[in-house]
Motif scaffolding. Structure first.
Motif, short mmCIF file in Angstrom:
data_model
loop_
_atom_site.label_atom_id
_atom_site.label_comp_id
_atom_site.label_asym_id
_atom_site.label_seq_id
_atom_site.Cartn_x
_atom_site.Cartn_y
_atom_site.Cartn_z
N GLN A 158 6.13 -36.34 2.03
CA GLN A 158 6.40 -37.35 3.04
C GLN A 158 5.53 -38.56 2.81
OE1 GLN A 158 8.68 -37.13 5.82
NE2 GLN A 158 8.22 -39.31 5.74
N PRO A 159 6.11 -39.65 2.30
CA PRO A 159 5.31 -40.85 2.13
C PRO A 159 4.84 -41.40 3.48
CG PRO A 159 7.38 -40.99 0.92
CD PRO A 159 7.48 -39.82 1.83
N VAL A 160 3.69 -42.00 3.50
CA VAL A 160 3.14 -42.59 4.71
C VAL A 160 2.76 -44.04 4.41
CG1 VAL A 160 1.33 -42.49 6.44
CG2 VAL A 160 2.25 -40.37 5.50
N GLU A 161 3.44 -44.97 5.10
CA GLU A 161 3.19 -46.39 4.89
C GLU A 161 2.10 -46.90 5.84
OE1 GLU A 161 7.75 -45.75 4.70
OE2 GLU A 161 6.08 -45.16 6.00
N SER A 162 1.43 -47.96 5.41
CA SER A 162 0.46 -48.64 6.26
C SER A 162 0.35 -50.09 5.80
CB SER A 162 -0.91 -47.97 6.18
OG SER A 162 -1.42 -48.02 4.86
N GLY A 163 -0.26 -50.92 6.65
CA GLY A 163 -0.53 -52.29 6.27
C GLY A 163 0.36 -53.33 6.92
N GLY A 164 1.34 -52.89 7.69
CA GLY A 164 2.20 -53.86 8.36
C GLY A 164 1.47 -54.60 9.46
N GLY A 165 2.11 -55.62 10.00
CA GLY A 165 1.50 -56.36 11.08
C GLY A 165 2.25 -57.63 11.39
N LEU A 166 1.63 -58.46 12.24
CA LEU A 166 2.19 -59.74 12.65
C LEU A 166 1.43 -60.85 11.94
CD1 LEU A 166 3.90 -61.60 14.48
CD2 LEU A 166 2.14 -61.30 16.24
N VAL A 167 2.15 -61.67 11.20
CA VAL A 167 1.52 -62.77 10.46
C VAL A 167 2.36 -64.03 10.65
CG1 VAL A 167 0.48 -61.26 8.72
CG2 VAL A 167 2.76 -62.23 8.32
N GLN A 168 1.81 -65.14 10.19
CA GLN A 168 2.54 -66.40 10.25
C GLN A 168 3.20 -66.69 8.90
OE1 GLN A 168 -0.40 -69.30 11.56
NE2 GLN A 168 0.19 -68.97 13.69
N TYR A 210 12.81 -38.96 -0.95
CA TYR A 210 11.86 -38.86 0.15
C TYR A 210 11.58 -40.25 0.70
CZ TYR A 210 11.17 -34.34 -2.06
OH TYR A 210 11.38 -33.10 -2.62
N TRP A 211 11.54 -40.32 2.01
CA TRP A 211 11.36 -41.60 2.70
C TRP A 211 10.24 -41.50 3.73
CZ3 TRP A 211 14.45 -45.89 1.57
CH2 TRP A 211 15.54 -45.64 0.72
N GLY A 212 9.51 -42.59 3.86
CA GLY A 212 8.51 -42.66 4.91
C GLY A 212 9.12 -43.08 6.23
N GLN A 213 8.27 -43.16 7.26
CA GLN A 213 8.72 -43.54 8.59
C GLN A 213 8.82 -45.05 8.77
OE1 GLN A 213 9.69 -41.30 11.08
NE2 GLN A 213 9.60 -39.90 9.35
N GLY A 214 8.20 -45.79 7.89
CA GLY A 214 8.28 -47.24 7.94
C GLY A 214 7.09 -47.89 8.62
N THR A 215 6.85 -49.14 8.25
CA THR A 215 5.82 -49.96 8.88
C THR A 215 6.41 -51.32 9.20
OG1 THR A 215 3.54 -50.76 8.65
CG2 THR A 215 4.87 -50.78 6.66
N GLN A 216 6.12 -51.83 10.40
CA GLN A 216 6.73 -53.07 10.86
C GLN A 216 5.99 -54.28 10.29
OE1 GLN A 216 9.50 -53.63 13.09
NE2 GLN A 216 9.19 -55.75 12.36
#
Length: 124
Positions: A3-13, A113-119
């Motif tokens: 199960q891949p686990v993504e990280s690093g997403g966020g709100l940017v300009q 295999y797919w992760g849950q995603g990061t926004q």
């Protein structure tokens, strides 16, 4: 279970940079191609970038070519997506995926295999 686990997403300009990471908990992925896909609100999931298991072969969607860079660290089982020059149209949930084979691929059916995603949200 891989199960891949993504990280690093966020709100940017617009114009900012982000680096997404994807950790795969087993060494399985060191022999597999890996990729990033994204799904924007109200749209189908689309391919972003992919990399072969050796890291030397990469494929990009035209919309991100020259702005995004995919890379991997097989010793740490981590996949990266460096995103520069972000645009509001890059706003989406970004998914990491592990391919069935060793090559890079832009076809989602080639991924097992797919992760849950990061926004990722890019404001104008």
């Amino acid at each position: 279970q891989v199960q891949p686990v993504e990280s690093g997403g966020g709100l940017v300009q617009a114009g900012d940079s982000l680096r997404l990471s994807c950790t795969v908990p087993r060494r399985t992925a060191s022999n597999n191609g890996m990729g990033w896909f994204r799904r924007a609100p109200g749209k189908e999931r689309e391919f972003v970038a992919s990399i072969g298991w050796r890291g030397g072969n990469t494929v990009y969607a035209d919309s991100v070519k020259g702005r995004f860079t995919i890379s991997r660290d097989n010793a740490k089982n981590i996949l990266y997506l460096q995103m520069n020059g972000l645009k509001p149209e890059d706003t989406a949930v970004y998914y990491c995926a592990v391919a069935r084979g060793s090559s890079a691929s832009s076809t989602s059916s080639q991924y097992a295999y797919w992760g849950q995603g990061t926004q990722v949200t890019v404001s104008s």
